[in-house]
Scaffold this motif. Sequence first.
Motif, PDB file in Angstrom:
ATOM      1  N   ASN A  19      72.377  33.468  35.543  1.00 27.51           N
ATOM      2  CA  ASN A  19      72.299  32.912  34.198  1.00 27.51           C
ATOM      3  C   ASN A  19      71.797  33.950  33.213  1.00 27.51           C
ATOM      4  O   ASN A  19      71.147  34.923  33.594  1.00 27.51           O
ATOM      5  CB  ASN A  19      71.356  31.701  34.165  1.00 27.51           C
ATOM      6  CG  ASN A  19      71.919  30.507  34.901  1.00 27.51           C
ATOM      7  OD1 ASN A  19      71.645  30.324  36.077  1.00 27.51           O
ATOM      8  ND2 ASN A  19      72.712  29.707  34.218  1.00 27.51           N
ATOM      9  N   SER A  20      72.105  33.729  31.950  1.00 26.54           N
ATOM     10  CA  SER A  20      71.615  34.613  30.897  1.00 26.54           C
ATOM     11  C   SER A  20      70.449  33.948  30.174  1.00 26.54           C
ATOM     12  O   SER A  20      70.227  32.741  30.288  1.00 26.54           O
ATOM     13  CB  SER A  20      72.734  34.915  29.897  1.00 26.54           C
ATOM     14  OG  SER A  20      73.126  33.730  29.230  1.00 26.54           O
ATOM     15  N   MET A  21      69.710  34.766  29.423  1.00 21.72           N
ATOM     16  CA  MET A  21      68.607  34.246  28.612  1.00 21.72           C
ATOM     17  C   MET A  21      68.540  34.998  27.291  1.00 21.72           C
ATOM     18  O   MET A  21      68.439  36.226  27.278  1.00 21.72           O
ATOM     19  CB  MET A  21      67.260  34.380  29.335  1.00 21.72           C
ATOM     20  CG  MET A  21      66.070  33.923  28.468  1.00 21.72           C
ATOM     21  SD  MET A  21      64.446  34.350  29.154  1.00 21.72           S
ATOM     22  CE  MET A  21      64.375  33.237  30.553  1.00 21.72           C
ATOM     23  N   ASN A  22      68.615  34.268  26.198  1.00 21.39           N
ATOM     24  CA  ASN A  22      68.318  34.799  24.881  1.00 21.39           C
ATOM     25  C   ASN A  22      66.804  34.672  24.709  1.00 21.39           C
ATOM     26  O   ASN A  22      66.284  33.557  24.606  1.00 21.39           O
ATOM     27  CB  ASN A  22      69.069  33.998  23.815  1.00 21.39           C
ATOM     28  CG  ASN A  22      68.742  34.428  22.403  1.00 21.39           C
ATOM     29  OD1 ASN A  22      67.587  34.667  22.065  1.00 21.39           O
ATOM     30  ND2 ASN A  22      69.745  34.502  21.560  1.00 21.39           N
ATOM     31  N   LEU A  23      66.087  35.784  24.725  1.00 18.81           N
ATOM     32  CA  LEU A  23      64.626  35.739  24.767  1.00 18.81           C
ATOM     33  C   LEU A  23      64.024  35.009  23.570  1.00 18.81           C
ATOM     34  O   LEU A  23      63.090  34.225  23.727  1.00 18.81           O
ATOM     35  CB  LEU A  23      64.051  37.154  24.873  1.00 18.81           C
ATOM     36  CG  LEU A  23      62.529  37.233  24.940  1.00 18.81           C
ATOM     37  CD1 LEU A  23      61.992  36.410  26.103  1.00 18.81           C
ATOM     38  CD2 LEU A  23      62.072  38.681  25.067  1.00 18.81           C
ATOM     39  N   LEU A  24      64.551  35.275  22.377  1.00 15.35           N
ATOM     40  CA  LEU A  24      64.006  34.617  21.195  1.00 15.35           C
ATOM     41  C   LEU A  24      64.226  33.112  21.267  1.00 15.35           C
ATOM     42  O   LEU A  24      63.323  32.322  20.967  1.00 15.35           O
ATOM     43  CB  LEU A  24      64.657  35.186  19.922  1.00 15.35           C
ATOM     44  CG  LEU A  24      64.063  34.702  18.600  1.00 15.35           C
ATOM     45  CD1 LEU A  24      62.585  35.072  18.493  1.00 15.35           C
ATOM     46  CD2 LEU A  24      64.829  35.282  17.414  1.00 15.35           C
ATOM     47  N   GLN A  25      65.402  32.713  21.699  1.00 15.09           N
ATOM     48  CA  GLN A  25      65.720  31.288  21.824  1.00 15.09           C
ATOM     49  C   GLN A  25      64.853  30.626  22.892  1.00 15.09           C
ATOM     50  O   GLN A  25      64.307  29.540  22.696  1.00 15.09           O
ATOM     51  CB  GLN A  25      67.198  31.126  22.175  1.00 15.09           C
ATOM     52  CG  GLN A  25      67.671  29.680  22.297  1.00 15.09           C
ATOM     53  CD  GLN A  25      69.089  29.589  22.824  1.00 15.09           C
ATOM     54  OE1 GLN A  25      69.564  30.478  23.528  1.00 15.09           O
ATOM     55  NE2 GLN A  25      69.781  28.517  22.473  1.00 15.09           N
TER      56      GLN A  25
ATOM     57  N   SER B 132      61.922  31.665  24.126  1.00 13.01           N
ATOM     58  CA  SER B 132      60.502  31.640  23.744  1.00 13.01           C
ATOM     59  C   SER B 132      60.251  30.593  22.668  1.00 13.01           C
ATOM     60  O   SER B 132      59.172  29.995  22.623  1.00 13.01           O
ATOM     61  CB  SER B 132      60.053  33.027  23.266  1.00 13.01           C
ATOM     62  OG  SER B 132      60.800  33.449  22.142  1.00 13.01           O
ATOM     63  N   ALA B 133      61.250  30.350  21.804  1.00 11.17           N
ATOM     64  CA  ALA B 133      61.115  29.287  20.799  1.00 11.17           C
ATOM     65  C   ALA B 133      61.062  27.935  21.474  1.00 11.17           C
ATOM     66  O   ALA B 133      60.285  27.044  21.087  1.00 11.17           O
ATOM     67  CB  ALA B 133      62.276  29.347  19.806  1.00 11.17           C
ATOM     68  N   ASP B 134      61.873  27.754  22.510  1.00 10.61           N
ATOM     69  CA  ASP B 134      61.868  26.508  23.274  1.00 10.61           C
ATOM     70  C   ASP B 134      60.508  26.278  23.921  1.00 10.61           C
ATOM     71  O   ASP B 134      60.058  25.148  24.074  1.00 10.61           O
ATOM     72  CB  ASP B 134      62.965  26.553  24.341  1.00 10.61           C
ATOM     73  CG  ASP B 134      63.032  25.280  25.175  1.00 10.61           C
ATOM     74  OD1 ASP B 134      63.570  24.281  24.658  1.00 10.61           O
ATOM     75  OD2 ASP B 134      62.551  25.306  26.323  1.00 10.61           O
ATOM     76  N   ALA B 135      59.825  27.379  24.279  1.00 11.61           N
ATOM     77  CA  ALA B 135      58.512  27.291  24.921  1.00 11.61           C
ATOM     78  C   ALA B 135      57.365  27.397  23.911  1.00 11.61           C
ATOM     79  O   ALA B 135      56.200  27.444  24.295  1.00 11.61           O
ATOM     80  CB  ALA B 135      58.372  28.396  25.959  1.00 11.61           C
ATOM     81  N   LEU B 136      57.710  27.475  22.622  1.00  9.75           N
ATOM     82  CA  LEU B 136      56.734  27.548  21.519  1.00  9.75           C
ATOM     83  C   LEU B 136      55.962  28.869  21.505  1.00  9.75           C
ATOM     84  O   LEU B 136      54.812  28.920  21.068  1.00  9.75           O
ATOM     85  CB  LEU B 136      55.754  26.361  21.590  1.00  9.75           C
ATOM     86  CG  LEU B 136      56.401  24.964  21.580  1.00  9.75           C
ATOM     87  CD1 LEU B 136      55.323  23.885  21.668  1.00  9.75           C
ATOM     88  CD2 LEU B 136      57.258  24.775  20.335  1.00  9.75           C
TER      89      LEU B 136
END
Length: 360
Positions: A147-153, A155-159
């Motif tokens: 899977n891929s991960m957009n780090l900014l997205q 981290s926003a999901d995790a606040l």
Amino acid sequence: MRKISYNQYQFKVLLYDVPKKIFILLFLFIFTLILLYINLEKSEQIAKKHERLKVSESTLFIDNILDMKKDDIPKNSIFFLDTTRMKSPNKVRDLTLRQACSIESAAVTNENVKVFIVLVSPYKTLDQVKYTPAMEAILSYKNVHVNSMNLLQFSADALYDNFVANGNLLKSRFVKQHTSDFVRMLILIKYGGTYIDTDMIVRKKLKDLPSNFICRDHGFLNAAIIRLQNNLGKKVGKLFIDDLIRNFNGSEWGWNGPLMLTRVLTDLCQTSNVNEMINCNGFHVLNEDICYPINGLEWNQLFNEQHASKVLQSVEHSYFVHFWNKLSQHEKIACNSSAAYAQLARKFCPKTFSLCHEYF
């Protein structure tokens, strides 16, 4: 009685047959559409189930991990991270044979556990990777997922997006390592499970290990393996990540990893002596024999045929073998070598090792 000519008779028969023929043709058309729809649905379900849709002979399409349902990522999952694109954002990532070996070993020894390889990008979601023989080998296991991960997205999901947005992480002197220090905590807090570095060989099933642990590494704490599960794991994980953000230092390699763990566990375990940290209110610190039987000063013994017997004996009861990629990455090992690392690779990552041509 008026006579009807033959031509008139044929016309009347045709008028009678037309509706009947139209009905039959319409029925066949609708039936064909239904079959096409069912087959299309099945194809989409299969593609979604395996999440391995090849877009060409050389590339593989991968999903953003945030697009997956949380139930599709069990709390006992195993996670590997690749943060190479943090330094080279446009690079299409492929795995080295030794990285693939680590992932395969986890899949082989824990066949009923899902194994995720998460490819991290700074701002853009990576949607394709090279479909190399190494990638093909590890994806032949049904429990392995990429899977891929957009780090900014993510981290926003995790606040925690403010930490990423302020740019300090990207300015780090050790951006790949420090991103991994940060993301492994994020992903374990969100999903629960076990994080493992890609320079470990997994030798045993992990189900018998404690629900929440890290490992002691000859007088230090090492986050190359860490498990966080249940509410306690989430609580300790937040302590780790809050300290990392509060005290972040981009110029020191181990500051946000081993030293961060030591700072948090000194308080949690009520001791600054790492050797006395064992069970800290339910969070366990496991000893070297389980995780790091070969320390960083002895790494070359893994690649030396003369030390093979001694090394294999020392790792016999361990769950993991750390081959210290930062130190050993340039150490060549022949495909027919009898060194301990080669013997372990042949046993625990057979498909990857079979790709060896001259050196592994």
